[in-house]
Design an enzyme around this catalytic site. Structure first.
Site, mmCIF file in Angstrom:
data_model
loop_
_atom_site.group_PDB
_atom_site.id
_atom_site.type_symbol
_atom_site.label_atom_id
_atom_site.label_comp_id
_atom_site.label_asym_id
_atom_site.label_seq_id
_atom_site.Cartn_x
_atom_site.Cartn_y
_atom_site.Cartn_z
ATOM 1 N N PHE A 249 4.283 -8.689 15.060
ATOM 2 C CA PHE A 249 5.523 -9.128 15.679
ATOM 3 C C PHE A 249 6.251 -10.071 14.431
ATOM 4 O O PHE A 249 7.018 -11.091 14.910
ATOM 5 C CB PHE A 249 5.198 -10.034 16.942
ATOM 6 C CG PHE A 249 4.513 -8.940 18.090
ATOM 7 C CD1 PHE A 249 5.190 -8.122 18.611
ATOM 8 C CD2 PHE A 249 3.084 -8.967 18.149
ATOM 9 C CE1 PHE A 249 4.526 -6.962 19.443
ATOM 10 C CE2 PHE A 249 2.399 -8.164 18.773
ATOM 11 C CZ PHE A 249 3.220 -7.342 19.723
ATOM 12 N N ILE A 642 18.809 6.874 20.890
ATOM 13 C CA ILE A 642 17.454 6.647 21.236
ATOM 14 C C ILE A 642 16.661 7.823 20.725
ATOM 15 O O ILE A 642 16.984 8.879 21.350
ATOM 16 C CB ILE A 642 17.099 6.198 22.965
ATOM 17 C CG1 ILE A 642 17.988 5.093 23.105
ATOM 18 C CG2 ILE A 642 15.705 6.005 22.985
ATOM 19 C CD1 ILE A 642 17.483 3.874 22.438
ATOM 20 N N LEU A 643 15.609 7.656 19.739
ATOM 21 C CA LEU A 643 14.897 8.781 19.406
ATOM 22 C C LEU A 643 13.864 9.242 20.309
ATOM 23 O O LEU A 643 13.330 10.359 20.358
ATOM 24 C CB LEU A 643 14.269 8.602 18.043
ATOM 25 C CG LEU A 643 15.361 8.267 16.981
ATOM 26 C CD1 LEU A 643 14.683 8.041 15.550
ATOM 27 C CD2 LEU A 643 16.642 9.011 16.812
ATOM 28 N N LYS A 646 10.409 6.999 25.549
ATOM 29 C CA LYS A 646 9.269 6.187 26.140
ATOM 30 C C LYS A 646 8.917 5.262 25.221
ATOM 31 O O LYS A 646 8.680 4.161 25.671
ATOM 32 C CB LYS A 646 7.922 7.342 26.263
ATOM 33 C CG LYS A 646 6.925 6.839 26.759
ATOM 34 C CD LYS A 646 5.821 7.632 26.877
ATOM 35 C CE LYS A 646 5.631 8.275 28.105
ATOM 36 N NZ LYS A 646 4.342 9.381 28.111
ATOM 37 N N THR A 647 8.740 5.272 23.904
ATOM 38 C CA THR A 647 8.511 4.482 22.993
ATOM 39 C C THR A 647 9.525 3.372 22.840
ATOM 40 O O THR A 647 9.078 2.193 22.775
ATOM 41 C CB THR A 647 8.281 4.927 21.396
ATOM 42 O OG1 THR A 647 9.424 5.552 21.042
ATOM 43 C CG2 THR A 647 7.036 5.888 21.591
ATOM 44 N N GLN A 651 9.195 -0.754 23.743
ATOM 45 C CA GLN A 651 9.673 -2.040 23.042
ATOM 46 C C GLN A 651 10.615 -2.884 23.892
ATOM 47 O O GLN A 651 10.432 -4.137 23.560
ATOM 48 C CB GLN A 651 10.590 -1.389 21.841
ATOM 49 C CG GLN A 651 9.836 -0.560 20.833
ATOM 50 C CD GLN A 651 8.975 -1.438 20.203
ATOM 51 O OE1 GLN A 651 9.063 -2.757 19.597
ATOM 52 N NE2 GLN A 651 7.625 -0.978 19.997
ATOM 53 N N GLY A 714 17.624 0.047 15.379
ATOM 54 C CA GLY A 714 16.340 -0.320 15.871
ATOM 55 C C GLY A 714 16.137 -0.644 17.250
ATOM 56 O O GLY A 714 16.999 -1.188 17.752
ATOM 57 N N GLY A 716 13.187 -2.609 18.338
ATOM 58 C CA GLY A 716 11.897 -3.423 18.448
ATOM 59 C C GLY A 716 12.388 -4.997 19.147
ATOM 60 O O GLY A 716 11.399 -5.431 19.639
ATOM 61 N N GLU A 717 13.397 -5.314 18.786
ATOM 62 C CA GLU A 717 13.789 -6.838 19.179
ATOM 63 C C GLU A 717 14.874 -7.118 19.951
ATOM 64 O O GLU A 717 15.075 -8.162 20.456
ATOM 65 C CB GLU A 717 13.945 -7.532 17.473
ATOM 66 C CG GLU A 717 12.670 -7.830 16.955
ATOM 67 C CD GLU A 717 12.766 -7.758 15.308
ATOM 68 O OE1 GLU A 717 12.307 -8.960 15.086
ATOM 69 O OE2 GLU A 717 13.161 -6.774 14.501
HETATM 70 MO MO1 MOS Z 1 9.856 -8.895 13.214
HETATM 71 S S1 MOS Z 1 9.623 -10.561 13.747
HETATM 72 O O1 MOS Z 1 11.108 -8.746 12.278
HETATM 73 O O2 MOS Z 1 8.210 -8.052 13.037
#
Ligand code: MOS
Length: 750
Positions: A249, A642-643, A646-647, A651, A714, A716-717
């Site tokens: 992370f 969105i590719l 589910k994934t 996230q 992305g 992820g965040e």
């Molecule tokens: Mo993230 S904190 O940029 O893995």
């Protein structure tokens, strides 16, 4: 999906992870499990003072303990070169988290700094011997351990993540003073520690002057660069491998001191050495999120239009690193406002160097900015959703260019509908469920949509399958799955016909997997490689006048069913196998890289690339105990196409979960007298657990960004930002208590 007319529809599908089977059957090998023969075990010894000097270590005595192979201390450890610290403005920064070279000095800079490594035949022997080491110190000046006390020595750093530390537009203080509606508050946040379930670990061995390192890493090229520098080696002599990673992370974007120490120890004992950090060492030797003190002041007119936005504050770095965490970035891009005052200051503390932690900067700033927006909504007697929409903007308030793609409004509209926000009575303490006070909160989400640089290689094999190579990482984020889907779709193959290889510095170079950049970065390189492969195949087909593809151009063919076919006459075409066989070739190899030419630079300058979102949550707070439970969550996120639904959803769920932890439980409780961390364990540092979590519904708008490769940002965040504020806002709605100091523990509510 509409942006991609080619071949079979793999992209967007909720495909199960391509590595799921390996992981659930225990076949996936993580760093600490690598079957390297004759491996020895290293255990680190931590300093027990925050500042001072080592005067003596009883190494001779402990060296005689059974199984001990070496004890490395500042007196005998190999001398290493001081590495360049990670610098976000460099295209390929080193992964060094600090300028400290551990065990190359007798000085101590933080409590828990590694001061010795014991290497033994077995882990038990190494642990026992490490416990017998007695280290004497000459304590230095009292430790600088409180951000609050160090405030008088705060300074404005030169750069903040490569950007200016200050933004001034108009006269924000004057506009605030003149504003009929305003809030002006100080918020504080504690230090947070990284707790991926797989701890950081490294396994290293030498063959002559070649170093091989297995490392639990989300940035292998940076690790390679750092190790080459520290050990005076050409980069090609250092190989870093990161096969499977059990969660990363941000902390695994840095090679913490144990990485170089594992390599140094392997050199000394002449055998492979493995160092697998115990959970306690994770707290002391792996940096986390800085503590902060932030001021947010907002002024508005009667319509809710912001007239002043002030976001200033202080974060901390150690004496051995400089990372002013960029909490002020969201305020630069999120809301329209003619008068901005944004400034960051930094203090130095005697602590482990701070680092990235999921949505670094943005999560920290959004905690406070979005709590202040809620406070302002109450001052205005305006719905907090309405307040945010009033200040929506098509132009970036700082960069003064249009957004490449911005759908904040749609996020709030869809979220409000799914949550049933219209039913909310804005009055605090107006809802109850027996002994529980009930509250609903909302907040925006904001995260930049950046991309970095990567190279990829595609190898079409004679059997019609494709091997994709890229030195990126799979840390549970789903990169290997979505990139497999993308290549399958582009080349008209099934996902089983695509093999994605990653996590090795021998593969084409990739940037670190941080900043939610991997999808856009690696995806753009793959887009180029797939197009090149198709062009080259057509060129080869042209050599044979009998080929149905002989006169076709790329625009005239579809990749599907394992080959290329004419769009106009779908029965005419050739499979990859036929093409390669006829040409007498075993394979065809092409490469690609993330575009960085003039057109790309022009596009980057012409637009502001950001992701957005809206959180809605319900909490209940026990009237007598102050216990807070989050009972419901709806989040809607705008991060391009969105590719894999589910994934991407995983996230979002992970981010919201971390946001709830940040709001309610997590907190590194440094002892301000000596820097000891009394809660350095998973039993006392409370990370979210399933039993404490609500049902979480997350949605993606799935609107492609027309100016981004693949249309994807992305994922992820984005959902980590603003999540803690949504909880705090719901707690206010439930209780009428505004907690401006995270985490919101029961004592603060009683
Ligand atoms: Mo993230 S904190 O940029 O893995």
């Amino acid at each position: 999906m509409t942006s991609n007319p080619i071949g079979n529809r793999e992209v967007g599908r909720p495909l199960d992870r391509v590595d799921a089977h390996l992981k659930v059957t225990g076949q996936a090998r993580y760093t600490a499990e690598m079957p390297v023969p004759h491996v020895t075990h290293g255990v680190l010894v931590r300093s027990t003072i925050a500042r001072g000097r080592i005067t003596h270590i009883n190494t001779e005595e402990v060296a005689r303990y059974p199984g001990v192979l070496a004890i490395l201390t500042h007196e005998n450890a190999p001398r290493m070169k001081q590495p360049d610290e990670f610098d976000p403005s460099k295209s390929e920064p080193s992964a060094a988290p600090t300028t400290l070279v551990a065990l190359n000095t007798d000085e101590v800079f933080w409590h828990g700094q590694p001061v010795a490594v014991v290497v033994a035949e077995t882990l038990d022997q190494a642990q026992e011997a490490a416990a017998l080491l007695q280290i004497s110190y000459e304590p230095g000046a009292p430790g600088r351990l409180s951000l609050h006390e160090e405030k008088p020595r705060a300074f404005v750093p030169k750069k903040v993540m490569g950007e200016k530390p200050e933004v001034k537009k108009g006269d924000a203080e004057a506009a605030l003073a003149a504003a009929p509606y305003k809030v002006d508050c100080i918020y504080t946040t504690p230090p947070y520690n990284h707790n991926p379930i797989e701890a950081h670990n490294t396994l290293a061995y030498w063959e002559g002057d070649h170093l091989t390192v297995y490392d639990s890493s989300q940035y292998i090229t940076g690790g390679q660069k750092m190790l080459a520098e520290m050990f005076h080696l050409p980069k090609g002599n250092v190989r870093v491998i990161s096969a499977f990673v059990g969660g990363a992370f941000g902390s695994k974007g840095r090679a913490w001191p144990h990485v170089a120490l594992t390599a140094a120890a392997a050199k000394v004992v002449g055998r492979p050495v493995k160092i697998d950090l115990p959970r306690k060492d994770m707290f002391y030797m792996v940096g986390g999120r800085t503590p902060s003190e932030q001021r947010v002041a907002l002024g508005a007119d009667a319509t809710g239009q912001l007239t002043a936005l002030i976001h200033t504050g202080i974060t901390a770095s150690s004496t051995k690193n400089t990372f002013p965490e960029h909490f002020s970035f969201p305020a630069r891009h999120l809301y329209a406002c003619p008068n901005l005052l944004i400034q960051q200051q930094l203090v130095r503390l005697d602590m482990v160097p701070n680092t990235f932690m999921r949505a670094p900067g943005d999560a920290l700033g959004m905690n406070t900015l979005e709590a202040a927006m809620d406070e302002l909504a109450y001052v205005l007697h305006m719905d907090p959703v309405e307040l945010r929409l009033r200040n929506d903007t098509a132009t970036d308030p700082t960069e003064r260019v249009p957004f490449s793609s911005r759908h904040l409004k749609e996020c709030f509209e869809l979220g409000a509908e799914k949550f049933g926000w219209q039913q909310r009575n804005p009055e605090p303490r107006s809802m109850r469920d027996g002994e529980w006070l009930v509250g609903w909160g909302t907040a925006s989400a904001y995260y930049p949509a950046n991309k970095r640089q990567s190279e990829v290689k595609l190898m079409l094999q004679a059997d019609g399958t494709v091997v994709v190579q890229c030195g990126t990482h799979e840390m549970g984020n789903g990169t290997s799955t979505i990139m497999t889907q993308y290549v399958a779709e582009q080349l008209g193959l099934s996902v089983q016909q695509v093999r994605f290889e990653y996590g090795d510095t021998r593969l084409p170079k990739a940037s670190g997997s941080y900043g939610s950049t991997t999808t856009a970065t690696v995806g753009a390189a793959l887009a180029e490689a797939c197009a090149t492969l198709k062009r080259q195949l057509l060129k080869l087909a042209r050599k044979d006048h009998a080929s149905p593809l002989c006169y076709a151009t790329s625009a005239k063919v579809d990749a599907r069913d394992g080959g290329l076919f004419l769009k106009a006459e779908p029965t005419k075409g050739e499979s990859y196998v036929t093409l390669l066989t006829r040409l007498g070739r075993n394979s065809l190899e092409v490469s690609g890289q993330t575009p960085s030419g003039w057109y790309d630079k022009l596009t980057q300058a012409a637009y502001s690339f950001q992701s957005f979102g809206a959180h809605f949550c319900a909490v209940r707070v026990h009237q007598d105990t102050g216990e807070v439970q989050v009972t419901r969550w709806v989040g809607v996120y705008d991060c391009g196409r969105i590719l894999n639904t589910k994934t991407a959803n995983s996230q979002f769920l992970g981010s919201i979960t971390m946001g709830i932890g940040m709001a309610l439980w997590e907190n590194t409780a440094w002892d301000q007298r000596d820097g000891r961390i009394p809660n350095a364990s998973l039993s006392e540092y409370h990370v979210p657990a399933a039993a404490g979590l609500p049902h979480i519904e997350a949605y993606a708008l799935d609107i492609p960004d027309p100016h981004m490769a693949l249309g994807a940002h992305g994922a992820g965040e984005i959902a980590m930002t603003g999540a803690a504020a949504a909880v705090a806002n719901a707690v206010y709605h439930a209780t009428g208590k505004r907690i401006r100091d995270l985490p919101i523990t029961p004592d603060k509510l009683l």
